[in-house]
Design a protein around this motif. Structure first.
Motif, PDB file in Angstrom:
ATOM      1  N   THR A  97      37.375  34.991  31.176  1.00  0.00           N
ATOM      2  CA  THR A  97      36.328  35.379  32.117  1.00  0.00           C
ATOM      3  C   THR A  97      36.792  35.184  33.554  1.00  0.00           C
ATOM      4  O   THR A  97      36.519  36.011  34.424  1.00  0.00           O
ATOM      5  CB  THR A  97      35.058  34.553  31.864  1.00  0.00           C
ATOM      6  OG1 THR A  97      34.610  34.766  30.528  1.00  0.00           O
ATOM      7  CG2 THR A  97      33.955  34.957  32.834  1.00  0.00           C
ATOM      8  N   LEU A  98      37.517  34.094  33.796  1.00  0.00           N
ATOM      9  CA  LEU A  98      38.032  33.827  35.140  1.00  0.00           C
ATOM     10  C   LEU A  98      39.013  34.907  35.568  1.00  0.00           C
ATOM     11  O   LEU A  98      38.915  35.445  36.685  1.00  0.00           O
ATOM     12  CB  LEU A  98      38.705  32.457  35.178  1.00  0.00           C
ATOM     13  CG  LEU A  98      39.327  32.056  36.517  1.00  0.00           C
ATOM     14  CD1 LEU A  98      38.263  31.935  37.593  1.00  0.00           C
ATOM     15  CD2 LEU A  98      40.101  30.751  36.367  1.00  0.00           C
ATOM     16  N   VAL A  99      39.944  35.249  34.689  1.00  0.00           N
ATOM     17  CA  VAL A  99      40.929  36.285  35.012  1.00  0.00           C
ATOM     18  C   VAL A  99      40.244  37.628  35.237  1.00  0.00           C
ATOM     19  O   VAL A  99      40.561  38.359  36.187  1.00  0.00           O
ATOM     20  CB  VAL A  99      41.981  36.400  33.886  1.00  0.00           C
ATOM     21  CG1 VAL A  99      42.889  37.605  34.114  1.00  0.00           C
ATOM     22  CG2 VAL A  99      42.801  35.119  33.802  1.00  0.00           C
ATOM     23  N   TYR A 100      39.288  37.954  34.377  1.00  0.00           N
ATOM     24  CA  TYR A 100      38.554  39.209  34.515  1.00  0.00           C
ATOM     25  C   TYR A 100      37.799  39.261  35.840  1.00  0.00           C
ATOM     26  O   TYR A 100      37.835  40.259  36.561  1.00  0.00           O
ATOM     27  CB  TYR A 100      37.575  39.348  33.352  1.00  0.00           C
ATOM     28  CG  TYR A 100      36.657  40.547  33.451  1.00  0.00           C
ATOM     29  CD1 TYR A 100      37.055  41.792  32.957  1.00  0.00           C
ATOM     30  CD2 TYR A 100      35.393  40.445  34.027  1.00  0.00           C
ATOM     31  CE1 TYR A 100      36.217  42.887  33.049  1.00  0.00           C
ATOM     32  CE2 TYR A 100      34.557  41.538  34.129  1.00  0.00           C
ATOM     33  CZ  TYR A 100      34.968  42.755  33.628  1.00  0.00           C
ATOM     34  OH  TYR A 100      34.138  43.840  33.734  1.00  0.00           O
ATOM     35  N   SER A 101      37.121  38.170  36.191  1.00  0.00           N
ATOM     36  CA  SER A 101      36.319  38.136  37.410  1.00  0.00           C
ATOM     37  C   SER A 101      37.189  38.247  38.656  1.00  0.00           C
ATOM     38  O   SER A 101      36.863  38.981  39.594  1.00  0.00           O
ATOM     39  CB  SER A 101      35.488  36.850  37.467  1.00  0.00           C
ATOM     40  OG  SER A 101      34.626  36.765  36.357  1.00  0.00           O
ATOM     41  N   VAL A 102      38.305  37.518  38.662  1.00  0.00           N
ATOM     42  CA  VAL A 102      39.215  37.600  39.807  1.00  0.00           C
ATOM     43  C   VAL A 102      39.806  39.006  39.909  1.00  0.00           C
ATOM     44  O   VAL A 102      39.933  39.569  41.008  1.00  0.00           O
ATOM     45  CB  VAL A 102      40.335  36.550  39.686  1.00  0.00           C
ATOM     46  CG1 VAL A 102      41.401  36.766  40.762  1.00  0.00           C
ATOM     47  CG2 VAL A 102      39.756  35.143  39.799  1.00  0.00           C
TER      48      VAL A 102
END
Length: 302
Positions: A97-102
């Protein structure tokens, strides 16, 4: 059934755009407005406060619009609504989720910068003259090297830190304290612990104290144009090719906001926050804090 949903969706989107888009402009202008506390002398030699544009009418119209749009969606569509500050991503774990959001932030950042500058520029932007608008919104340096938008001092750290707090902080805490809100069970919300829900909402309030300044700082940094020349540093005022003759809004026609002089730019995330506090007062970092709070609290029930 799908056809009827589409028929309902079209007026809902139109209503949302008609209300939310102008008020998004108000939010950006409210947070971007530069209103220093410095004193100046009046004609009689007495000290008087700085009298730049003051914008303070955001709360009531936005609250009313949020209520109207929310009721319309819940009553007629029974569909989830988009909330400010919420990061929706595929179920791929916390790091995914962090990678996707960034990644999504990096993709949308140039568009967000152009949008914020369009909202705050004192120049009139012709509807059908894209190149002229780009010449107004972007410096010669930014037009020749578009990637420099990503190097705007402090902007990427502010955006990434905001995402990290939401995804790595509030996300896991929500799943830990109130997992029932995420699970779709037949028992509904009856099994939720009031104590744990209260603790989570307190944490949301505390996170608002960090997220709101980041949002204000990101707005200020996004509208700060990047300049470069052999005599000036990467954010200083350029001399040539940066001041085309364009029409400006008059005060009677448009509520023009105050903007900080580009010759004295913010140098980064910390510098921006410090200067806002020193020049405008710490409350300027909490403009529209209630909207961030509502977004965080509402995300608990997403």
């Amino acid at each position: 059934m799908k056809f009827l949903e589409i028929l309902f969706l079209i007026p809902t989107l139109a209503l949302s755009l008609a209300i939310i888009v102008p008020l998004t402009g108000v939010l950006v202008r409210f947070r971007a407005n530069y209103n220093p506390k410095a004193l100046r002398l009046d004609p009689e030699g007495g000290a008087q406060a700085h009298t730049g544009p003051v914008i303070h009418t955001y709360f009531v119209p936005t609250l009313l619009s949020t209520v109207i749009v929310t009721l319309f969606i819940l009553l007629f569509l029974d569909a989830p609504r988009t909330r400010h500050g919420a990061y929706r991503a595929p179920e791929a774990g916390v790091l995914g989720t962090l990678v996707y959001s960034v990644g999504m932030m990096l993709i949308s950042l140039p568009t967000a910068i152009l949008t914020y500058r369009s909202i705050t520029t004192p120049h009139k932007l012709p509807y059908f003259q894209l190149m002229q608008n780009l010449r107004i919104l972007l410096t010669p340096t930014e037009r020749s090297r578009p990637w420099i938008l990503y190097l705007t001092p402090g902007l990427l750290p502010a955006e990434v830190l905001h995402i990290v707090i939401v995804v790595l902080g509030l996300g896991p805490l929500r799943r830990l304290l109130v997992p029932e809100l995420s699970a779709k069970t037949e028992s509904g919300l009856g099994d939720i612990s009031i104590v744990k829900l209260s603790i989570y909402l307190v944490l949301v309030v505390l996170s608002t104290a960090i997220l709101t300044p980041l949002e204000v700082i990101a707005t200020r940094l996004a509208i700060q144009r990047n300049h470069a020349s052999s005599e000036y540093n990467s954010v200083s005022q350029e001399v040539d090719g940066d001041a085309e003759e364009t029409a400006e809004f008059s005060g009677a026609e448009e509520d023009v906001i105050g903007l900080r002089n580009e010759a004295d730019p913010y140098l980064g995330l910390v510098d921006c926050g410090k200067r806002i506090i020193d020049e405008e007062g710490w409350m300027s970092l909490y403009r529209a804090w209630w909207l961030t709070l509502l977004g965080g609290a509402g995300s608990a029930f997403a």
